[in-house]
Design an enzyme around this catalytic site. Structure first.
Site, PDB file in Angstrom:
ATOM      1  N   ASP A   1      23.235  17.270 106.007  1.00 36.91           N
ATOM      2  CA  ASP A   1      23.931  18.134 105.071  1.00 36.91           C
ATOM      3  C   ASP A   1      23.823  17.470 103.697  1.00 36.91           C
ATOM      4  O   ASP A   1      23.549  16.266 103.581  1.00 36.91           O
ATOM      5  CB  ASP A   1      25.389  18.369 105.472  1.00 36.91           C
ATOM      6  CG  ASP A   1      25.949  19.639 104.813  1.00 36.91           C
ATOM      7  OD1 ASP A   1      25.328  20.113 103.838  1.00 36.91           O
ATOM      8  OD2 ASP A   1      26.995  20.146 105.256  1.00 36.91           O
TER       9      ASP A   1
HETATM   10  C1  BGC Z   1      27.032  22.769 102.921  1.00 39.95           C
HETATM   11  C2  BGC Z   1      25.803  23.254 103.658  1.00 39.95           C
HETATM   12  C3  BGC Z   1      24.806  23.801 102.672  1.00 39.95           C
HETATM   13  C4  BGC Z   1      24.460  22.710 101.668  1.00 39.95           C
HETATM   14  C5  BGC Z   1      23.461  23.146 100.620  1.00 39.95           C
HETATM   15  C6  BGC Z   1      26.676  21.807 101.818  1.00 39.95           C
HETATM   16  O1  BGC Z   1      27.768  21.524 101.037  1.00 39.95           O
HETATM   17  O2  BGC Z   1      27.927  22.177 103.825  1.00 39.95           O
HETATM   18  O3  BGC Z   1      26.156  24.228 104.613  1.00 39.95           O
HETATM   19  O4  BGC Z   1      23.679  24.271 103.328  1.00 39.95           O
HETATM   20  O5  BGC Z   1      25.648  22.318 100.997  1.00 39.95           O
HETATM   21  O6  BGC Z   1      24.017  24.074  99.761  1.00 39.95           O
END
Ligand code: BGC
Length: 731
Positions: free
Chosen positions: A266
């Site tokens: 993530d």
């Molecule tokens: C989220 C993800 C997301 C990523 C990119 C993170 O903060 O938890 O689900 O895909 O950001 O935007």
């Protein structure tokens, strides 16, 4: 939608040309060569530095390819309800393109509520065509974290409280997307079941609940849909971050489930090099940010899997085989997507996509109450229809965090009602919530709020029907990433407003948007209630079609609505069980999540799991069960006994033989939705339950086990509305 042959024609020509040029010599460029040979060949030509570069971001949403060898980079984007707006290469700021307006599809909770695998396939096909058209290789989504608490700010991005339903419903979505050459990145592996303290909370959960409840939807997807990438979650399990948790990623996912894809962190979820190297991470994204807003001046080469990893290799502290294994997984992903000759060209904002959006919305809306059959609306009975509520006009595709979307055209509920009922419609906003941007909470001005309420109550006096359209929204502290809901109640004075409106006008219908259950102290005062999740670009059309009767509602809840917040299973265990104390959370309710708790402990819900009303009625025949090739096949006839055409969802809940081991009184193990049945028409549903789906997780053996004895298979219209049962004995 375009035919497949036209969609892929352009890419095919390009790849054929390359293949001819390089025939034989460069296997990795030959699209007809077996995948593993392409991977091996490419890897053998790469320098250590080139391999390292595959393993981390080179911008906010891309990771590098190998330009020297013509190996393409990976373009990623959120996900999961449409393609996110283009951001600047190096910042979270919008790039301000004018050609990145897209279709917002309904939230995944809505898709789960359709219980329609065919619609899931159509959704995955349509949304991935938009990703392909925008040049994306990896769609960051869908998510199958379990809806353990109704306060979870991200529950709208997931598929409800049951691992079987979530796993089953998301499989066709992924299969369709990957057939189009777009990888899904299944989120968030695992136990990311709350947004409070999401970066730091350590989850303590029994081995059994971990496997039976939290890992299970992911396992199903790996087994059935062979998802190409998975995103690690921010939180910790057993004291180690899930983005590089060796036991989880190498032990369970890669070795245990034999998964050959690439594990993506993530954004900002990677915290040290040694764990990242040895803990199963393949692509590191978003490091040195807080995962959403803050920037940093660190270069991408300084990522944990960048220079520091390269140094470990050069110094001989980590063998090349570790790097090769990761690089192979990334190459595999590149050949499956960016360099896949079958990748479609796709399309953006096609009418076919809007159709899918509307259909998922129509089938995902759940009718929860319909006193005296006030719905479908007979407009001839009403002269003045007052629509009240901010969600009648507010865009619910904006906000919410990474799933926010920039849409080309949206139909609001108010517009759709005006289209249907013309001058009969009047509107009062009734309350306001502020138009907050990500993680800034607005303060509500009490005077403004009071004035809006007074206006609505005044207008209510001369209306003969009120449609209240409110609920949650995508503000921080509502249904939004990086924070949970602050209360189980609807905010902004909506409870009081609905109650006062209903006092003035007995014909009050409530329409709620939101990704979670909520308290409804006004329920007895209103005539009807529909729950709409989030419906995307066609929200108004889908809603108006259901309220007017053009479409007969057929959605059913993927999550239990409790009578009161305290009835949710973890609440009695206090803060340790949610949201945690000192960044430790203990899942003390164990396997008794959602309806497993309500049915086993005899707690009466307000609206049970699997519940949803229709404008017609259905009778169930006596179910029969046969054994075929080691599977159980349940057959049940469903007949439309009402006056209008409609669809029904039959559900099978299993009750295992008693052995002393705690088992849930009912566990969903099968479901099927009928086609549209005309009055008096019947369909016999055949639902297959593989024997291994009846297993439980044995903590002593650290493996799945099957109890011998007699199982009862309850067939019902919801978990609490059982229409018949059959038994089967396993020995
Ligand atoms: C989220 C993800 C997301 C990523 C990119 C993170 O903060 O938890 O689900 O895909 O950001 O935007």
């Amino acid at each position: 939608m375009m035919t497949r042959s036209i969609k892929k024609a352009g890419l095919m020509v390009a790849f054929m040309a390359l293949a001819t040029m390089n025939a034989g010599a460069q296997t990795y460029l030959n699209p007809n060569a077996p995948l593993e040979e392409r991977v091996k060949d490419a890897l053998s030509r790469m320098t250590t530095h080139e391999k390292i570069k595959l393993l981390h971001a080179q911008s906010k949403f891309t990771s590098a390819g190998v330009p020297r060898l013509g190996i393409r980079q990976l373009n990623m984007d959120d996900g999961p309800h449409g393609v996110r707006e283009e951001l600047e290469w190096n910042t979270w700021n919008p790039a301000r393109w004018t050609n990145d307006y897209i279709v917002a599809f309904p939230s995944l909770t809505c898709l789960a509520s359709t219980w329609n695998r065919g619609l899931s396939l159509a959704y995955g096909d349509a949304v991935s065509e938009e990703f392909a058209f925008r040049g994306k290789d990896i769609m960051l989504g869908p998510g199958v974290n379990i809806q353990r608490t109704p306060l979870n700010g991200r529950a709208f991005e997931y598929m409800g409280e049951d691992p079987y339903l979530a796993g089953e419903m998301v499989v066709p979505y992924i299969q369709a997307a990957q057939r189009n050459g777009v990888a899904c990145c299944l989120k968030h592996f695992v136990l990311n079941d709350q947004e409070t303290d999401r970066f730091a909370v350590n989850v303590n959960v029994s081995e059994r609940a971990m496997h039976e409840i939290y890992l299970e939807p992911f396992r199903r997807v790996v087994e059935k849909a062979h998802v190409w990438t998975i995103m690690g979650s921010y939180n910790l399990w057993n004291g180690v971050h899930c983005c590089h948790n060796d036991a989880l990623l190498n032990g369970i996912l890669k070795k245990g489930w034999n998964w050959d894809g690439a594990l993506v962190s993530d954004w900002g979820g990677t915290t040290n090099t040694w764990e990242a190297v040895h803990g199963g991470l393949d692509i590191e994204m978003g490091t040195y940010t807080d995962g959403k807003t803050k920037e940093s001046n660190f270069g991408y080469d300084q990522y944990y899997l960048g220079n520091p990893f390269e140094q470990l290799i050069e110094e001989g502290k980590v063998p090349m085989s570790v790097l090769d294994e990761k690089a192979s997984r990334v190459l595999r992903t590149i050949f499956r997507t960016a360099m896949n000759p079958n990748k479609v060209i796709g399309s953006q904002c096609s009418e076919a996509h809007y159709d899918v959006c509307r259909q998922v919305g129509e089938e995902g809306i759940v009718l929860l109450k319909n006193e005296k059959n006030i719905l479908p609306l007979d407009a001839s009975k009403y002269q003045k229809i007052l629509v009240v509520g901010e969600n009648a006009t507010r865009s619910l595709t904006q906000g919410g965090g990474s799933s926010e979307l920039k849409t080309l055209r949206d139909v609001s509920p108010l517009e759709a009602f005006q289209g249907l009922y013309g001058d009969k419609i009047d509107y009062a906003q009734g309350y306001y919530s502020g138009r907050t941007i990500y993680d800034q909470v607005d303060r509500i001005d009490p005077e403004k709020q009071a004035a809006l309420k007074a206006e609505a109550l005044q207008k209510a006096k001369s209306a003969d029907l009120i449609i209240f359209v409110g609920g949650l929204n995508k503000n921080h502290g509502q249904d939004c990433e990086n924070g949970d809901r602050e209360s189980y109640n609807l905010s902004f004075g909506q409870n009081e407003l609905i109650a006062e409106l209903a006092k003035i006008q007995k014909n009050t219908i409530v329409v709620i948007f939101g990704g979670n259950p909520y308290a409804m102290p006004w329920l007895n005062q209103v005539k009807a209630l529909t729950h709409c999740w989030y419906l995307g670009s066609e929200a108004g059309t889908a809603l108006a079609n259901v309220l007017s009767g053009k479409v007969c509602p057929s959605g059913k809840l993927p999550v239990t609505f409790a009578q009161k917040y305290e009835d949710y299973p973890y609440v009695k265990f206090g803060a340790e069980a949610y949201p945690g104390v000192n960044k430790q959370v203990y899942y003390k309710e164990d396997i008794f999540v959602g309806y497993r708790h309500f049915t086993t402990n005899n707690v009466k819900p307000l609206f049970p799991f699997g519940y949803g009303l229709s404008y017609t009625t259905f009778a169930y025949g006596k179910p029969t069960v046969t054994q075929e090739n080691g599977n159980m096949v349940v057959s049940v006839q469903v007949t439309n006994t009402g006056k209008v055409a409609g669809k029904e969802i039959a559900q099978i809940y299993v009750n295992a033989p008693k052995t002393g081991l705690p088992r849930a009184a009912r566990e969903l193990k099968g479901f099927a939705k009928t086609r549209t049945l005309r009055p008096n028409e019947s369909e016999t549903l055949r639902i297959t339950i593989p024997k291994e789906d009846l297993r439980y997780y044995d903590e002593t053996a650290h493996d799945w086990a099957l109890t011998k004895g007699t199982y009862t298979l309850h067939v019902g219209a919801s978990v609490n509305d059982i229409r018949g049962h059959a038994t089967i004995t396993l020995d």
